[in-house]
Structure formats: C-alpha cells, structure tokens
Design a protein around this motif. Structure first.
Motif, PDB file in Angstrom:
ATOM      1  N   GLN A 137       0.898  -0.816   0.351  1.00  0.00           N
ATOM      2  CA  GLN A 137      -0.165   0.165   0.773  1.00  0.00           C
ATOM      3  C   GLN A 137       0.808   0.995  -0.112  1.00  0.00           C
ATOM      4  O   GLN A 137       1.521   1.103   0.636  1.00  0.00           O
ATOM      5  N   GLU A 141      -0.268   6.667   1.377  1.00  0.00           N
ATOM      6  CA  GLU A 141      -2.358   6.586   2.184  1.00  0.00           C
ATOM      7  C   GLU A 141      -2.309   5.465   3.530  1.00  0.00           C
ATOM      8  O   GLU A 141      -3.085   5.507   4.066  1.00  0.00           O
ATOM      9  N   VAL A 142      -1.056   5.034   3.579  1.00  0.00           N
ATOM     10  CA  VAL A 142      -1.658   3.717   4.757  1.00  0.00           C
ATOM     11  C   VAL A 142      -1.324   5.014   6.170  1.00  0.00           C
ATOM     12  O   VAL A 142      -1.933   4.398   7.190  1.00  0.00           O
ATOM     13  N   ASN A 143      -1.190   6.250   5.773  1.00  0.00           N
ATOM     14  CA  ASN A 143      -0.832   7.048   7.217  1.00  0.00           C
ATOM     15  C   ASN A 143      -2.457   7.058   7.058  1.00  0.00           C
ATOM     16  O   ASN A 143      -2.270   8.612   7.864  1.00  0.00           O
ATOM     17  N   ARG A 148      -7.053   3.778   4.227  1.00  0.00           N
ATOM     18  CA  ARG A 148      -6.083   2.757   4.930  1.00  0.00           C
ATOM     19  C   ARG A 148      -7.379   1.665   5.378  1.00  0.00           C
ATOM     20  O   ARG A 148      -7.118   0.166   3.807  1.00  0.00           O
ATOM     21  N   THR A 151      -9.169   0.817   1.348  1.00  0.00           N
ATOM     22  CA  THR A 151      -7.742   0.108   0.481  1.00  0.00           C
ATOM     23  C   THR A 151      -8.090  -1.840   0.587  1.00  0.00           C
ATOM     24  O   THR A 151      -8.464  -2.330   0.208  1.00  0.00           O
ATOM     25  N   ARG A 152      -8.223  -2.003   2.111  1.00  0.00           N
ATOM     26  CA  ARG A 152      -8.405  -3.074   2.886  1.00  0.00           C
ATOM     27  C   ARG A 152      -9.210  -3.709   2.984  1.00  0.00           C
ATOM     28  O   ARG A 152      -9.205  -4.910   1.932  1.00  0.00           O
ATOM     29  N   THR A 179      -0.958  -8.492   5.942  1.00  0.00           N
ATOM     30  CA  THR A 179      -1.572  -7.500   5.135  1.00  0.00           C
ATOM     31  C   THR A 179      -2.777  -7.725   5.060  1.00  0.00           C
ATOM     32  O   THR A 179      -3.849  -7.399   5.045  1.00  0.00           O
TER      33      THR A 179
END
Length: 370
Positions: A137, A141-143, A148, A151-152, A179
């Motif tokens: 990722q 974006e993960v922050n 986050r 997306t998951r 993940t």
C-alpha cells in the motif's frame, strides 16, 4: 502462441501517462515485452483521482513522456476514477479481446474500485487474473486511516477473483501475506525488468564542474526517500571540492525538509536542485551527466530509479533494504549502506566516487520477466 502455456492473448492493466509515474513506464515496458510473444492489449488508468487531490497536480496531463503505444485499437487510454463513460469503453475492449490472462499493476488504492469491476468481467470471459504488487500500500495512503481501511476492504473483495500474485522480491512475501488474506493463492517472485527509457545517449546536462564527482539523486521527494540523510552525508565529505550534488525530484506530501536543508546547507553552492517532475528528455540529459546515483531510502518495496541507474550502468549507492538488495543482485556497481546511517552513507559516497569512470551490466531482462 507460447507452446509451453498455450496462452495467446494477454491484457495488461496499469497506469497511463496522464498521471505520470514510474508505474506508467513499467506498464508500457511490460506491455511491449508481452507483445513480442502474445497478442497483447492494454487498459490504462487515465485519471487516478480528482486532480486537485494528487501530489503532482500542477503537472497532470503535461507531455512529460512519450509512451508510444500502438494505435491499432488494442490500447485504451483510459479509465477515469469516476468511471462514466470511460469504464464502459474499457469493458468493451476487454470483452472484445477476450484475454486468457490479465495482469493488473497494483500500486495505489485509488484504482481499487476499477480493479474490482474489471477482473469480475474478465473472469466472466474466462480470464485468469494476476495481481502484480509494486506496493503493498502506498506509504502516503497507509498513514490516512480512512484510506487505509478502504483499501484493505476493497482488496478483500478483489482477492476473491485473483488467481495469483507477482511480487518483485522475496522480502515482500511476508508483508503481502500479513496485510491481505491471500490464503493459498500462488505468489511468484518476478524480477523487475530494466528501465531503459533514459538510455538514448543525449547531450549531458550538468552544472558540476569538470573534475567533480557528480552525485545524483533522482526521484520523488517523500518522507521515506531519505534525501535529508544524503544532504547530511554530503556536508561531511572530506575534500568537498571533489564533489557536487545534483537533486532532480518533485516534492510530495508536503515534505519540505530536504528543500530547507539544501537552502541552508554550508555547501549550498555545490548543490543543484531541480525541484519538479522533469520530462523524459530532461531526465535522460541530467542522468547522462551523472557520475553516480544515490538512493538513501529509509524503506522501500521497489525502486524505479534503482532500475534506471542499473540500465545506465551507473555506480549506485543504495540502502541495504532487503527488497533493494534483491533487486540489485548481480549488479556489480552497487554499494550498500544501512538506512539512516550517515557515516555509512558518507563512506558509500566515497566508494561510488572511486567507480566514477566505470560502467556495469544490468542483470535484469524483460524476456526473463515475461
């Protein structure tokens, strides 16, 4: 037709040139490589998200690169984030070409909703689906917690129609499996092919005086890229009159620390800073004037600039992050150092300086990747 697999028709889905990035170059190079063996079609993501939300919004749509795709109806450029009417045209190409294998380039959650619909339709046409992971990722974006989670959630749906994964290093296997719930789906490590888009041997551009070792940083400027570490190491080099630092890159995520460090550096008069996303022609000229490429990443799943440096045969100083040491395996021009270690980075700069007049062979091959 490939006599081993019996596959004749392949489709590549990935980034187009409007929101230009290394994935755009990868999508183009992979498509060209596939086309030497298969009937290849391409669907490009044209507008990844509303332009004002993109870190490089000012240059979206600019003629940065000449990605020469065939004009024979096998390429659609492309799908907009908001779909209408672009998605219907992409689906029509997919339905008409009926690929036996579709490989999706994954690097950002902004394509998740498009990457959910296209594989479902492809499966209806009998395709097998490969998800090629360039990032687990995106670090920006993960922050953002909402992005986050979105997306998951979308990936958990997408995984139901994916047949297998391609990653570019063994180091990515554990992050991928921890993940996302990939289960027993097959994962293949496929080496990143060479990035030869800057190999045209143009007239070199360099502000470094003759006799100086021109240390060059090339790529976007983001928190994980470690450019501020390079500036610190550069400032502590012995005999600084032997060296010049050239930085070519666009600032993302508001990461202004490197620019501030360059502006206040005691060696600012020995630093060239081109703070924008340069065109391919400009990049080729700047890199032709480089004596070594420096990539001081704090973390990384992959590095387009590393493959650029190897394709040009340059000495490269790069952090010994497992994914990068794997990517550089067999390349004789790499000097590795621990991420964030300024003393080790300074020693690596001296080491690549001693290789200034040497060129090296790139061990990567698109034939092997295909």
């Amino acid at each position: 037709s490939n006599p081993v697999t019996g596959v004749e028709r392949v489709m590549v889905v990935g980034s187009g040139p409007r929101f230009m990035s290394g994935i755009s170059h990868y999508t183009h190079a992979l498509s060209e490589a596939f086309s030497t063996r298969y009937d290849t079609s391409v669907v490009l993501m044209r507008r990844l998200l509303p332009t004002r939300m993109y870190p490089g919004a000012d240059r979206v749509g600019a003629p940065i690169a000449d990605l020469d795709y065939p004009r024979d109806g096998s390429v659609y450029d492309g799908v907009d984030w908001f779909w209408f009417p672009s998605m219907f045209r992409a689906l029509w190409l997919l339905w008409r070409r009926r690929p036996q294998v579709v490989t999706f380039q994954w690097w950002t959650g902004t394509v998740a909703h498009s990457y959910l619909l296209l594989p479902v339709v492809a499966r209806c046409r009998g395709s097998r689906i490969i998800l090629e992971m360039h990032e687990i990722q995106d670090t920006g974006e993960v922050n953002i917690p909402l992005v986050r989670r979105y997306t998951r959630a979308m990936m958990s749906l997408l995984l139901r129609v994916v047949d297998g994964f391609v990653i570019h290093s063994e180091a990515d296997l554990v992050p991928l499996a921890t993940t996302y719930p990939i289960g027993a789906k097959p994962v293949e490590v496929v080496r990143h092919g060479p990035f030869r888009q800057y190999s045209s041997s143009p007239e070199p551009t360099r502000t470094a005086p003759a006799g100086c070792v021109n240390l060059t940083y090339f790529g976007t400027i983001r928190p994980y890229k470690g450019l501020e570490d390079l500036i610190s190491a550069f400032e502590t080099l012995e005999n600084p009159e032997r060296f010049w630092l050239t930085v070519i890159g666009e600032t993302w995520e508001g990461w202004e620390l490197p620019a501030e460090r360059i502006g206040t550096s005691p060696l600012a008069d020995r630093i060239t800073f081109v703070n924008r996303y340069v065109t391919d022609a400009e990049a080729a000229s700047w890199l032709a004037g480089a004596d070594a490429l420096i990539l001081p990443y704090r973390r990384s799943s992959a590095s387009g600039p590393l493959h650029v440096g190897m394709s040009l045969g340059l000495p490269v100083a790069v952090t010994d992050i497992p994914s990068l040491t794997e990517a550089a395996h067999g390349y004789g021009g790499c000097v590795f150092f621990p991420p964030g270690d300024i003393d080790a980075l300074r020693n690596a700069l001296a080491a690549v300086a001693s290789m200034q007049d040497m060129t090296f062979d790139d061990p990567a091959s698109w034939d092997d990747s295909v």
